[in-house]
Design an enzyme around this catalytic site. Structure first.
Site, short mmCIF file in Angstrom:
data_model
loop_
_atom_site.label_atom_id
_atom_site.label_comp_id
_atom_site.label_asym_id
_atom_site.label_seq_id
_atom_site.Cartn_x
_atom_site.Cartn_y
_atom_site.Cartn_z
N GLU A 127 -34.24 38.62 7.43
CA GLU A 127 -35.29 39.07 6.59
C GLU A 127 -35.28 38.59 5.16
O GLU A 127 -33.95 38.78 4.18
CB GLU A 127 -34.92 40.47 6.78
CG GLU A 127 -36.40 41.20 6.35
CD GLU A 127 -36.17 42.64 6.00
OE1 GLU A 127 -35.00 43.45 7.49
OE2 GLU A 127 -37.36 43.50 5.67
N MET A 270 -28.43 44.63 7.97
CA MET A 270 -29.81 44.32 9.18
C MET A 270 -29.96 44.42 9.81
O MET A 270 -29.33 44.37 11.23
CB MET A 270 -29.83 42.41 8.47
CG MET A 270 -30.74 41.48 9.24
SD MET A 270 -32.73 42.80 8.35
CE MET A 270 -33.04 42.12 9.77
N GLU A 271 -31.04 45.20 10.34
CA GLU A 271 -31.26 46.00 11.79
C GLU A 271 -31.62 44.95 12.45
O GLU A 271 -32.82 45.02 14.03
CB GLU A 271 -32.59 46.71 11.53
CG GLU A 271 -34.01 45.89 10.88
CD GLU A 271 -34.51 45.77 9.66
OE1 GLU A 271 -33.32 46.14 8.58
OE2 GLU A 271 -35.64 45.67 9.88
N GLU A 305 -29.93 51.42 10.38
CA GLU A 305 -30.32 50.52 11.24
C GLU A 305 -30.42 50.66 12.72
O GLU A 305 -31.55 49.57 13.41
CB GLU A 305 -29.04 49.24 11.19
CG GLU A 305 -28.57 49.05 9.36
CD GLU A 305 -29.75 48.04 8.59
OE1 GLU A 305 -30.51 47.70 9.46
OE2 GLU A 305 -29.37 48.90 7.75
ZN ZN Z 1 -34.34 49.05 6.91
#
Ligand code: ZN
Length: 881
Positions: A127, A270-271, A305
């Protein structure tokens, strides 16, 4: 690149992709300097796109090794390729597969975007647009594909191989030196959610069964030897999974959920689908190396997340202008989770503090932008407090507006209707319009209009008519690109406080929505309450029901009365802060009025004495929030122009000292009483006691430095936990002298092997409000604990210094020069971290003329540096505009 040459990307120019990618098959052979990526894309024309359009794939510093179309070599004339782009001029107008081979060097990836090595661990960050640094792709969130990923690496270096989804196969390769794993993620996703990890990692694991009955293997991976610090993160994960089932009806949807902690990371975490990658600062915790604050932020970020799995992953964003669709909503969700796990009022107070210091200051300066920006040059510069924190406030207001039941129904509808899609704010709001029957067109202005509105309020009591009339007006100052502002929809939660508590609210006003909420959506509004038996004190914006500034002319006596009698805990706290803020603003504006703080200090101390003895012991976390005065930056923003940071600092110190002096022995007594013999536990109640004790220590350090220093030393020596030890160090930094230097040295020695703890040590020193701090920071850059390549180290020391109001804003401009120099140097290796540092200049325009001129010069110097990254050029340009 100069930012002037960078194209502006506009929301209104959005059009669907001409091509779609149904499946992505990646075969990645990990190597520290030569990682080979083979990507097979199943492409088809998008019915919503332009027929016969060329296929233009994104790249970033990529090297194409080979390309085939449906298995065949392609004529060189049929495509063109640069590191930034791969174009097929006339691709088949049907389904076809493209095989693309690229090669990247993870060891040389200092931007920490794409595939990189963090302390010998291979990891990715995609991302917003990092996937294009791995392979040529349609790197946009509305192109969603099913991924199958084969990873291969040396067993010794990377015994653990992870990617998104479920592991479907694994094994050794001939020769025994290398091995592989194959991962399949059945859920279509945009490339920004792709992730891989390869390394020698320890882990903790736990089995979980969802409410729907799915068995899930949970694991938290950490650097070797640190598994005993992963327990808290696992505990948080299990709790937030249950919470999402209970509160939002959301269940997890894969057989495994993995979290990996890495030490070099640009952001918090970060997911990535099924494989969240974290900055290790937000995973690792034990009592010796993490503070209560760390435990709380780990809880919040693990939840954040995890919650993205539904708000972000199952439903993603159509384009990056919709970033708040996933971020604002997910912050709202994590705030609610923490509020349920801890004290709701204290969590709200802490969140509002953060909102004011980070977001209100952004909104008040040149970097102000709407929650949904309309245009950007570099999307990485829009992961901001406005998108995140103000975005969450908008959701909170929406909930107040439509009510609990319609909110939940709207969320359910959103999950049902938009699942598997890349959605927009309009899609989201449409669900709530439907479930509530409200027209949300006007409310949607919150997404478009930047700036913090101000409510000017005043009230009149009519004894003869037994009525109370509240007059409200709203205005928003111009922000860049938005000279004219329109009124926004403001849910104003309120009460009228009488001699013995809240008075009943009766009114015929159409603006009154019941439940103590007035909907204020016009430039001005008068609401008359009837049957008001006595002159009340208005308590407005209860729970901070809207993210605005409030101007309400209550005298000190009325505010102190609210502090003791308001039924809304947030407004009790707020009333107190308002008393302090007014005094700080006055003295901060005019140093000649410093002595006037004596009176305020006296009034506050009198109010506090009763509070500290009667109520504080039963809610110490709340009391700690009361004791903490408004932040210097908040005072500066209230002053608004010709700001003199030294005057604000002097006022702040003077007020604290006055309060401390007057309370004297009471502080020590209370501190004694709060002491606990129990072993450290991170729970909210124990953390609250420590928070209050440590606030008291700070006051003692300022008002009685000798006993303060002794107490701090004793607390450091006795401390069985980092919270108390760090608080001892922080208190000591307020007291110049040899004892301070000795404790600083001792701290470094004690934690020499703990980089995350030394970050706090670096920051505590960077925040010292003394003229020697810049030299200290410069020499700390030479300390073995510091490194310009690790974002956490940079944020701690340099970011800490930039947050030091008096020292960053030195009258000789050396603070600005220092920051500019670092930004320029860092931009060559890590533009994202560099541009975030540069954003520390965002409040320069409100400074007094001399500092303002110096800041402008240094900003200009950055802006005129050749070969700036797009990230830094964009911030420099907007900050100066
Ligand atoms: Zn977020």
């Amino acid at each position: 690149m100069r930012s002037d040459d960078t194209p502006l990307i506009r929301l209104e120019d959005y059009r669907p992709s001409d091509w779609l990618i149904d499946t992505v098959d990646l075969d990645i052979s990990l190597h520290p300097t030569k990682t080979r990526i083979r990507s097979q894309l199943a492409l088809r024309p998008n019915p919503a796109g332009r027929p016969g359009a060329p296929l233009v794939l994104d790249g970033d510093e990529l090297k194409l090794v080979a390309i085939r179309l449906d298995g065949l070599l392609i004529d060189e004339a049929a495509y063109s390729v640069t590191p930034q782009q791969l174009t097929l001029h006339a691709p088949p107008t049907r389904r076809f597969t493209l095989m693309i081979d690229t090669e990247v060097d993870p060891s040389a990836n200092t931007k920490l975007m794409g595939l990189y090595l963090s302390s010998h661990v291979y990891c990715t960050q995609c991302e917003a647009d990092g996937f294009r640094r791995i392979s040529y792709f349609l790197d946009r969130p509305d192109v969603m594909s099913v991924y199958t990923v084969r990873l291969e690496a040396r067993k010794l270096i990377a015994p653990v191989l992870l990617s998104n989804g479920n592991r479907v196969a694994a094994g050794e390769l001939p020769g025994g030196e290398r091995h592989f794993a194959i991962w399949h993620d059945p859920h279509p996703k945009p490339a920004y959610l792709f992730a891989l990890v390869g390394g020698a990692l320890d882990h903790v694991r736990q089995s979980y069964v969802t409410a729907e009955g799915r068995s899930v293997e949970l694991a938290v991976y950490v650097e070797p030897g640190k598994a005993d610090r992963a327990g808290w993160a696992m505990d948080c994960l299990v709790r937030c999974m249950r919470w999402d089932e209970r509160v939002f009806g959301r269940n997890y949807d894969l057989d495994v959920f993995n979290i990996v902690a890495v030490s070099d990371f640009n952001m918090g975490a970060m997911e990535n689908k099924g494989l969240n990658i974290f900055n290790d600062k937000y995973v690792l915790a034990d009592p010796q190396t993490a503070t209560d604050g760390d435990y709380a932020s780990i809880e919040a970020i693990i939840a954040h997340e995890y919650f993205h799995n539904w708000t972000g992953n199952r439903i993603t964003c159509r384009d990056w202008f919709q970033l708040c669709l996933k971020e604002g909503l997910t912050v709202f969700r994590d705030q609610e989770f923490s509020a349920d796990e801890r004290s709701r009022p204290v969590k709200r107070i802490a969140d509002v503090r953060t909102l004011r210091t980070t977001q209100f200051s952004e909104d008040a300066g040149p970097l102000a932008h709407p929650v949904r920006p309309r245009a950007y040059k570099e999307i990485n510069n829009f992961y901001t407090p406005t998108v995140y924190e103000k975005g969450a406030e908008v959701i909170r207001m929406l909930k107040l507006l439509v009510g609990e039941a319609a909110f939940r129904a709207g969320m359910d509808l959103y999950f049902e209707r938009c699942d598997g899609t890349a959605a927009t704010i309009e899609d989201f709001l449409g669900c709530f319009a439907e479930t509530s029957g409200h027209d949300l067109t006007h409310f949607a202005r919150w997404y478009e209009q930047a700036g913090t509105p101000t409510i000017v309020a005043s009230g009149r009591y009519d004894a003869a008519a037994r009525s109370y009339t509240l007059d409200l007006a709203q205005k928003t100052a111009p922000t860049p690109g938005q000279p004219e502002k329109q009124p926004v929809v403001l849910p104003v939660a309120l009460g009228l406080v009488g001699g013995s508590g809240d008075l009943p609210l009766a009114t015929t006003s159409e603006a009154y929505a019941g439940n103590g909420i007035v909907i204020f959506d016009q430039p001005s509004l008068s609401v008359t309450f009837t049957d008001v038996a006595e002159p009340p004190i208005p308590s407005l914006l209860r729970g901070f029901s809207a993210p605005v500034r409030l101007e309400l002319d209550l005298d000190e006596a009325a505010l102190l009365r609210l502090f003791s009698a308001d039924s809304d805990p947030f407004n009790r706290w707020q009333a107190w802060q308002t008393v302090a803020m007014r005094a700080l603003v006055e003295a901060g504006r005019d140093p000649g009025r410093l002595d006037a703080l004596v009176t305020t200090g006296q009034a506050l101390a009198t109010g506090l004495r009763g509070f500290l003895t009667t109520q504080a012991p039963s809610d110490p976390a709340f009391a700690a929030q009361v004791l903490r005065l408004p932040a210097l930056g908040d005072v500066a923003r209230e002053i608004g122009r010709d700001v003199d940071p030294d005057a604000i600092q002097a006022a702040h110190r003077r007020l604290s000292t006055e309060i401390g002096h007057r309370l004297g022995p009471d502080l020590l007594d209370l501190r004694e009483r709060l002491a606990s013999a129990a072993r450290y536990s991170p729970d909210a109640a124990s953390a609250g006691r420590r928070a209050l004790r440590n606030e008291l220590l700070g006051l003692i350090a300022l008002s009685a430095p000798d006993s303060g220093a002794q107490l701090a030393e004793a607390q450091f020596a006795a401390g069985d936990n980092l919270t108390d030890r760090l608080a001892a160090l922080a208190a000591m930094t307020l007291i110049p002298g040899e004892a301070r230097e000795a404790l600083i040295a001792r701290f470094a020695k004690t934690y020499a092997a703990e980089p995350l703890v030394l970050d706090k040590w670096l920051m505590a020193q960077a925040l010292i409000p003394e003229s020697g701090t810049l030299d200290r920071v410069r020499s700390l850059m030479q300390h073995p604990a510091f490194s310009l390549t690790n974002p956490n180290r940079v944020r701690a020391l340099i970011g800490g210094f930039a947050a030091n109001l008096t020292q960053f804003n030195r009258t000789d401009g050396e603070g600005y020069a220092f920051l500019a120099e670092i930004v320029i140097a860092l931009d060559r290796t890590n533009p994202q971290v560099a541009s975030r540092l540069l954003a520390s200049f965002k409040s320069w325009r409100m400074l007094e003329p001399r500092r303002k001129a110096l800041a402008e010069t240094k900003l200009g110097m950055v802006a005129n540096t050749p070969n700036l990254s797009r990230d830094v050029a964009d911030i420099a340009e907007r900050t100066l505009a």
